[in-house]
Design a protein around this motif. Structure first.
Motif, PDB file in Angstrom:
ATOM      1  N   LEU B  92       0.780  -1.140  -0.068  1.00  0.00           N
ATOM      2  CA  LEU B  92      -0.056   0.217   0.150  1.00  0.00           C
ATOM      3  C   LEU B  92       0.803   1.238   0.041  1.00  0.00           C
ATOM      4  O   LEU B  92       0.388   2.304  -0.528  1.00  0.00           O
ATOM      5  N   ARG B  93       2.097   1.331   0.693  1.00  0.00           N
ATOM      6  CA  ARG B  93       2.808   2.541   0.717  1.00  0.00           C
ATOM      7  C   ARG B  93       4.129   2.505   0.616  1.00  0.00           C
ATOM      8  O   ARG B  93       4.730   3.317   0.028  1.00  0.00           O
ATOM      9  N   ARG B  94       4.740   1.260   1.110  1.00  0.00           N
ATOM     10  CA  ARG B  94       6.199   1.633   1.215  1.00  0.00           C
ATOM     11  C   ARG B  94       7.057   0.895  -0.237  1.00  0.00           C
ATOM     12  O   ARG B  94       8.219   1.374  -0.378  1.00  0.00           O
ATOM     13  N   GLY B  95       6.306   0.120  -1.017  1.00  0.00           N
ATOM     14  CA  GLY B  95       7.154  -0.332  -2.047  1.00  0.00           C
ATOM     15  C   GLY B  95       7.188   0.719  -3.212  1.00  0.00           C
ATOM     16  O   GLY B  95       6.521   1.682  -3.210  1.00  0.00           O
ATOM     17  N   ARG B  96       8.756   0.596  -3.611  1.00  0.00           N
ATOM     18  CA  ARG B  96       9.091   1.765  -4.175  1.00  0.00           C
ATOM     19  C   ARG B  96       8.699   2.018  -5.561  1.00  0.00           C
ATOM     20  O   ARG B  96       8.455   2.930  -6.093  1.00  0.00           O
ATOM     21  N   THR B  97       8.417   0.664  -6.295  1.00  0.00           N
ATOM     22  CA  THR B  97       7.909   0.768  -7.545  1.00  0.00           C
ATOM     23  C   THR B  97       6.862   0.166  -7.791  1.00  0.00           C
ATOM     24  O   THR B  97       6.135  -0.479  -6.731  1.00  0.00           O
ATOM     25  N   ARG B  98       6.063   0.292  -8.972  1.00  0.00           N
ATOM     26  CA  ARG B  98       4.825  -0.362  -9.084  1.00  0.00           C
ATOM     27  C   ARG B  98       4.787  -1.877  -8.984  1.00  0.00           C
ATOM     28  O   ARG B  98       3.977  -2.562  -8.406  1.00  0.00           O
ATOM     29  N   MET B  99       5.772  -2.531  -9.626  1.00  0.00           N
ATOM     30  CA  MET B  99       6.021  -3.922  -9.528  1.00  0.00           C
ATOM     31  C   MET B  99       5.985  -4.370  -8.145  1.00  0.00           C
ATOM     32  O   MET B  99       5.636  -5.558  -7.922  1.00  0.00           O
ATOM     33  N   ALA B 100       6.958  -3.709  -7.353  1.00  0.00           N
ATOM     34  CA  ALA B 100       6.984  -4.041  -6.142  1.00  0.00           C
ATOM     35  C   ALA B 100       5.860  -4.081  -5.470  1.00  0.00           C
ATOM     36  O   ALA B 100       5.514  -4.895  -4.653  1.00  0.00           O
TER      37      ALA B 100
END
Lengths: 760, 133
Positions: B92-100
């Motif tokens: 929801l928040r911490r993933g840096r990339t869209r894929m992540a």
């Protein structure tokens, strides 16, 4: 004579008069305390209990945690019964059952017709209330029926406090560990002490129709019902409250806006210019300790609350064998006082050199030394309590190094002395740093003096905890214990809170020193007018004469008067928080100060007055309505103040840092919402249900396992979880915020230009 | 308090589905680049559901005398819950990339399904225990 001088004189006169009366009442309580007999005999001359048994029994009770496991005369904890009320009911029932079996060949008293029951009750009331204490021989003589009942009830307690499987379920319901008192002789002595407290609660004072405890606890079987004086002084206390509110309202109407001269506000934060000295920097470790103690206190609180569900376990772990309820509750209540006090000690040591601009020689050494002493006291006192409750210390050393069993004054006498000396050292450190400011004689002198006097009072009045000995009468111990607890929280803490907040505003240049001094002096007079003699409202039913009830009810009602107007203070504080653009730096300390005002009204004012009139307290003492007041007033007022003060000091200790607003917002709202939920979802509804049970069936029933294990009560206990979880999130967020100031600081200079304005 | 067992169990199950359903919707919204999944009312709704869920779970553990770190299936549930929370934060928040964020979201939903199956079977492997023999 200027108004400041007039107020100082008024305050001095008030304190002399109030403490004069309080000391006189102490003499009365001493003279009229329930007697401690040399021997208790059956009518055939057999010895039932000796004085040594009763006194040793009290030592045993203290060593197992005393007030932290059940209560005596309504003072103590809430899961196990009130032992005085429980014994009284069991003894009365045993006598009635004996008569029913002997005279009516019935199985028990309960099996008799209502008419027959009433006849036996009438006889029992006369027998139980009859005072057979002979002062000349120091002997109490009991009839054979009561002697037999005492043997039966004592057998129950010997089983309960041991490891007997027959009472295992009850031990679990009471959150008692198995073998609470492993030694059989000690268990016997314990029964002597419990019996004596029940005897005082049901025996009429010589020549009067009222018991030594003013008929407390309510027990229909022996005719213990609220005496007429409780009705009378409850009604008058409400009268005094309304009159006090009206008078203060009139005063406010007359003086409002009289001396509000326009104030030239500083263009920048004056405190930002304060030079942080080495001793001020050394106070940082006090605040780290505050956080550690706060988190441990919450954890212990959660375990203590859980014991109400699983009396000896914590989710499958047999915790009671290493950390029983009486210990977790002891440490929970003590840590509350300790972390709040540490926050205040640290704040005092931080602001004293800031006020005077003077760093005395070896001040940092003193600050560090005091900090080490505090750690030694906490670790040493807690270790002693563990050994005491686990019954590994022995009665010989318990008073000095173990568990005294008096709630909020639980630590051993040695540790009390150590703490007292520590507080004196704190006063010396404060005094030598403040002295140049007091000597300067400028317009801040008076408010600095008042702040210093409140710290002196906090330190010196801890000495009240040293006034009792190992065998001092129970009533006198209660008298001095409430000197310590009440005069701190409802007297000098209030003064300190008012003075320190007003003082900080004067240092920020938002208030004129003269205006603040007059306001604080007036507030002090109002607080102390009710506060000093209000001490007696804790002692209505503690083996004290009726005058205690009258004075306690009347003056403690006056304590609520200033709280009715606290909305003015809250709004004033909030307004000052928006007085200048740079005050945004202090937004969260100010918000915590506003919370202090809110909880002062709700926790101290509303929930405090709920249990305050004698008639209310007659039924409510020791029910869940008491911790409702305790939690919302102690944390709500002084906990919030402690956090606000820590934040204020951190602004100076770590200057030029950007504060994580999100963490502080989460912390502030979580702590407040969590506290409110704790009260509203659990303590208030259970307390109200208990109240109805106490009125309908007698006090013993409201505290019994039968009542406390009702499904609806257990469900309400579980309802603490949401509030406690939210509250804990607030505490963790606050801790994380402080830790980041040291571990991952963000400097204002690192901010992009646009975002810095918001921070400033 | 066993009298309230059916109601508490119902609240627990309802909160499980409400929590999982809300996470699914918010995660899908985040993958589509929407702003609404992170608005304050939805976040507070999520906190409220999870607090109710936790309370009911603790009550059930106490009522049934089945405890994490004592009984294996509950231990696994708690450990998977921690994994689910961490994955959820990254989804929801911490993933840096869209894929992540997408990867974490899918993984979190799989972990959620595993938690539910562990709860249904009272077995540490959940439905997988049938294949594990």
């Amino acid at each position: 004579m200027d108004s400041s001088r007039r107020l100082w004189l008024g305050l001095a006169a008030l304190l002399i008069a109030s403490f004069g009366v309080l000391l006189f009442m102490g003499g009365e309580i001493h003279r009229k305390a329930p007697p401690m007999p040399e021997r208790v005999l059956g009518s055939n001359g057999t010895l039932i209990y000796s004085q040594a048994d009763i006194q040793k029994g009290r030592q045993v009770w203290q060593s197992m945690g005393g007030m932290q496991l059940g209560s005596i005369w309504g003072h103590g904890s809430y899961v196990a019964p009130d032992w005085s009320a429980d014994w009284l009911h069991r003894e009365a029932t045993a006598v009635l059952d004996g008569w029913a079996q002997r005279e009516a060949s019935a199985e028990s008293y309960a099996a008799l017709s209502a008419e027959r029951q009433a006849a036996l009750r009438g006889r029992l009331e006369a027998r139980m209330r009859l005072n057979t204490w002979d002062a000349a021989t120091s002997t109490i003589t009991l009839d054979e029926d009561r002697a037999a009942a005492i043997v039966a009830v004592a057998g129950h307690y010997r089983s309960l406090f041991g490891n007997d499987p027959a009472t295992a379920a009850l031990r679990e319901a009471y959150a008692m560990k198995n073998d609470t008192v492993p030694d059989a002789d000690n268990r016997h002595a314990l029964t002597a002490f419990f019996w004596w407290t029940a005897w005082a609660a049901t025996t009429n004072r010589p020549g009067k129709n009222i018991t030594y405890t003013n008929n407390w606890p309510g027990e229909p079987l022996v005719g213990n019902r609220p005496p007429a004086t409780t009705y009378l002084w409850s009604a008058f206390s409400v009268l005094f409250l309304i009159a006090g509110i009206a008078l203060l309202g009139w005063h406010h109407a007359v003086t409002h806006g009289r001396s509000q001269e326009p104030q030239q506000l500083p263009a920048t934060d004056p405190l930002a210019l304060v030079r942080v000295t080495p001793s001020m920097r050394a106070t940082a470790k006090y605040f780290w300790v505050v956080l550690a103690l706060f988190l441990v206190q919450i954890l212990l609180g959660a375990i203590t609350a859980h014991y109400q569900i699983e009396g000896q376990q914590l989710y499958g772990v047999e915790l009671s064998q290493v950390l029983p309820y009486s210990l977790t509750r002891t440490w929970h209540t003590q840590l509350a006082v300790l972390w709040i006090a540490t926050a205040w000690l640290g704040t005092g040591l931080y602001i004293a050199p800031a006020i005077s601009g003077h760093e005395p020689r070896f001040q940092r050494l003193g600050v560090n030394f005091l900090w080490v002493c505090l750690l030694v006291i906490v670790v040493g006192a807690f270790a002693g309590q563990w050994y005491a409750v686990m019954q590994k210390l022995g009665l010989e050393y318990n008073f000095w190094f173990g568990h005294q069993g008096w709630e909020y004054a639980d630590i051993g006498r040695f540790w009390q002395w150590f703490l007292f000396i520590g507080l004196m050292l704190w006063l010396v450190l404060m005094g030598r740093a403040l002295w140049p400011a007091i000597r300067r004689g400028d317009e801040s002198r008076s408010i600095v003096g008042l702040l210093f006097l409140s710290t002196v009072a906090i330190g010196v009045f801890y000495g009240a905890g040293l006034m009792w000995g190992e065998h001092t009468s129970l009533s006198m111990v209660e008298y001095w214990r409430w000197w310590l607890v009440h005069l701190w929280v409802e007297g000098f803490f209030e003064v300190f809170a008012t003075a320190v907040i007003a003082f900080l505003f004067t240092r920020l240049g938002l208030l004129q020193a003269k205006t603040a001094t007059i306001a604080v002096l007036f507030a002090t007079i109002v607080f102390m007018a009710g506060g000093v003699l209000g001490t007696l409202h804790h002692l209505y039913f503690a083996g004290t004469p009726t005058a205690v009830l009258a004075l306690g009810a009347s003056f403690s009602a006056l304590e609520v008067v200033p709280l009715a107007y606290i909305g003015f203070e809250a709004y004033h504080t909030w307004k000052l928080g928006h007085a200048t653009s740079w005050m945004a730096r202090y937004r969260w300390p100010i918000m915590f100060f506003v919370a202090v005002a809110f909880w002062n009204l709700v926790g101290a004012g509303l929930f405090g007055f709920l249990i305050n009139p004698p008639l209310s307290l007659y039924y409510m003492q020791g029910l869940n309505l008491t911790p409702l007041h305790g939690h919302t007033a102690l944390f709500g007022v002084y906990g919030m103040l402690g956090i606000g003060l820590v934040l204020f000091c951190l602004r100076g200790l770590k200057p030029g840092l950007v504060w994580n607003e999100g963490l502080l917002r989460t912390s502030f709202w979580s702590l407040n919402i969590g506290l409110a939920l704790m009260g509203l979802l659990t303590l208030l509804p259970i307390g109200t249900m208990q109240l109805l049970a106490a009125i309908d069936h007698g006090y013993w029933y409201a505290r019994s396992a039968d009542f406390m294990q009702k499904p609806i009560v257990e469900l309400l206990v579980w309802m603490r979880v949401p509030g406690d979880v939210i509250f804990s999130i607030g505490a963790v967020a606050f801790t994380w915020f402080v830790m980041r100031l040291w571990m991952a600081p963000r400097h204002e200079a690192q901010l992009p230009q646009g975002s810095r304005a918001a921070e400033k | 308090m066993i009298e309230f067992y059916p109601q508490i169990r119902l609240v627990h199950i309802a909160a499980v589905f409400a929590s999982g359903g809300l996470f699914f919707l918010r995660g899908a919204g985040v993958q589509l680049g929407a702003q609404w999944p992170m608005v304050a009312p939805l976040r507070y709704l999520s906190y409220t559901i999870d607090t109710v869920l936790l309370t009911a779970a603790l009550m059930l553990a106490s009522l049934l005398h089945q405890y994490p770190f004592v009984h294996a299936w509950l231990t696994v549930k708690v450990l998977l819950l921690v994994v689910y929370i961490v994955l959820g934060m990254f989804a929801l928040r911490r993933g840096r990339t869209r894929m992540a964020r997408l990867g974490c979201w899918v993984l979190a939903l799989l972990v959620y399904a595993l938690i539910v199956s562990v709860a249904r079977t009272h077995h540490p492997l959940g439905l997988l225990h049938r294949w594990a023999g």
